[in-house]
Design a protein around this motif. Structure first.
Motif, PDB file in Angstrom:
ATOM      1  N   VAL A  24      79.678 -13.258  42.003  1.00 47.77           N
ATOM      2  CA  VAL A  24      78.433 -13.242  42.771  1.00 47.77           C
ATOM      3  C   VAL A  24      78.392 -14.437  43.724  1.00 47.77           C
ATOM      4  O   VAL A  24      78.069 -14.298  44.902  1.00 47.77           O
ATOM      5  CB  VAL A  24      77.197 -13.251  41.843  1.00 47.77           C
ATOM      6  N   ARG A  25      78.720 -15.613  43.216  1.00 51.27           N
ATOM      7  CA  ARG A  25      78.711 -16.814  44.061  1.00 51.27           C
ATOM      8  C   ARG A  25      79.627 -16.656  45.267  1.00 51.27           C
ATOM      9  O   ARG A  25      79.249 -16.941  46.404  1.00 51.27           O
ATOM     10  CB  ARG A  25      79.111 -18.048  43.267  1.00 51.27           C
ATOM     11  N   ASN A  26      80.836 -16.182  45.044  1.00 54.54           N
ATOM     12  CA  ASN A  26      81.783 -16.009  46.151  1.00 54.54           C
ATOM     13  C   ASN A  26      81.302 -14.962  47.153  1.00 54.54           C
ATOM     14  O   ASN A  26      81.459 -15.123  48.364  1.00 54.54           O
ATOM     15  CB  ASN A  26      83.167 -15.671  45.618  1.00 54.54           C
ATOM     16  N   ALA A  27      80.702 -13.890  46.656  1.00 55.92           N
ATOM     17  CA  ALA A  27      80.157 -12.863  47.553  1.00 55.92           C
ATOM     18  C   ALA A  27      79.014 -13.430  48.391  1.00 55.92           C
ATOM     19  O   ALA A  27      78.905 -13.149  49.592  1.00 55.92           O
ATOM     20  CB  ALA A  27      79.687 -11.651  46.751  1.00 55.92           C
ATOM     21  N   LEU A  28      78.165 -14.248  47.781  1.00 55.32           N
ATOM     22  CA  LEU A  28      77.062 -14.862  48.532  1.00 55.32           C
ATOM     23  C   LEU A  28      77.586 -15.832  49.591  1.00 55.32           C
ATOM     24  O   LEU A  28      77.009 -15.937  50.676  1.00 55.32           O
ATOM     25  CB  LEU A  28      76.097 -15.574  47.586  1.00 55.32           C
ATOM     26  N   ARG A  29      78.669 -16.510  49.298  1.00 52.56           N
ATOM     27  CA  ARG A  29      79.267 -17.380  50.316  1.00 52.56           C
ATOM     28  C   ARG A  29      79.776 -16.564  51.496  1.00 52.56           C
ATOM     29  O   ARG A  29      79.615 -16.960  52.648  1.00 52.56           O
ATOM     30  CB  ARG A  29      80.382 -18.221  49.714  1.00 52.56           C
ATOM     31  N   ARG A  30      80.397 -15.428  51.207  1.00 54.05           N
ATOM     32  CA  ARG A  30      80.847 -14.558  52.304  1.00 54.05           C
ATOM     33  C   ARG A  30      79.652 -14.022  53.088  1.00 54.05           C
ATOM     34  O   ARG A  30      79.689 -13.940  54.318  1.00 54.05           O
ATOM     35  CB  ARG A  30      81.700 -13.417  51.753  1.00 54.05           C
ATOM     36  N   LEU A  31      78.582 -13.662  52.376  1.00 52.57           N
ATOM     37  CA  LEU A  31      77.366 -13.203  53.043  1.00 52.57           C
ATOM     38  C   LEU A  31      76.831 -14.283  53.971  1.00 52.57           C
ATOM     39  O   LEU A  31      76.439 -14.005  55.099  1.00 52.57           O
ATOM     40  CB  LEU A  31      76.308 -12.806  52.011  1.00 52.57           C
ATOM     41  N   SER A  32      76.838 -15.515  53.506  1.00 53.69           N
ATOM     42  CA  SER A  32      76.359 -16.632  54.313  1.00 53.69           C
ATOM     43  C   SER A  32      77.196 -16.792  55.580  1.00 53.69           C
ATOM     44  O   SER A  32      76.666 -17.096  56.651  1.00 53.69           O
ATOM     45  CB  SER A  32      76.401 -17.921  53.497  1.00 53.69           C
TER      46      SER A  32
END
Length: 116
Positions: A24-32
């Protein structure tokens, strides 16, 4: 001519089946990276919360855009297949009247865990 463009503070909460929190954290970084101007990204294994500013003539305009953010970036950012379970949209003046502007995280790279 339409209404003047207004600024809205948006909080979108999504939830679903648990996945590894690091995913989830890595996906949110990509989203950012893909969606500029997100200023707060919080996560847990089965829930996430994103906050940002949206422009729109009306609350309905800002809300409609906010409800689509997670799904529109799901594939490209590798976001979990979660659904929106919460949405708060506040006009800038209301947001500021609550004194919340001082509690906003402004580090765009900051992806923090949600409390349990």
């Amino acid at each position: 001519m339409g209404e003047p463009i207004r600024l809205w503070h948006v909080t979108v909460t999504v939830a679903g089946n648990a996945v590894e929190p690091l995913v989830v954290r890595n996906a949110l970084r990509r989203l950012s990276d893909q969606r500029p101007f997100l200023h707060s990204l919080k996560y847990a294994g089965s829930r996430a919360e994103i906050q940002y500013w949206e422009e729109g003539e009306t609350l309905l305009d800002a809300s409609s855009l906010a409800l689509r953010v997670w799904n529109e970036y799901r594939e490209s950012a590798g976001l979990p297949r979660w659904e929106v379970v919460g949405l708060e949209v506040l006009e800038r003046g209301v947001f500021q009247s609550r004194g919340m502007e001082y509690s906003v995280i402004v580090d765009l790279q900051d992806v923090t865990p949600l409390p349990f």
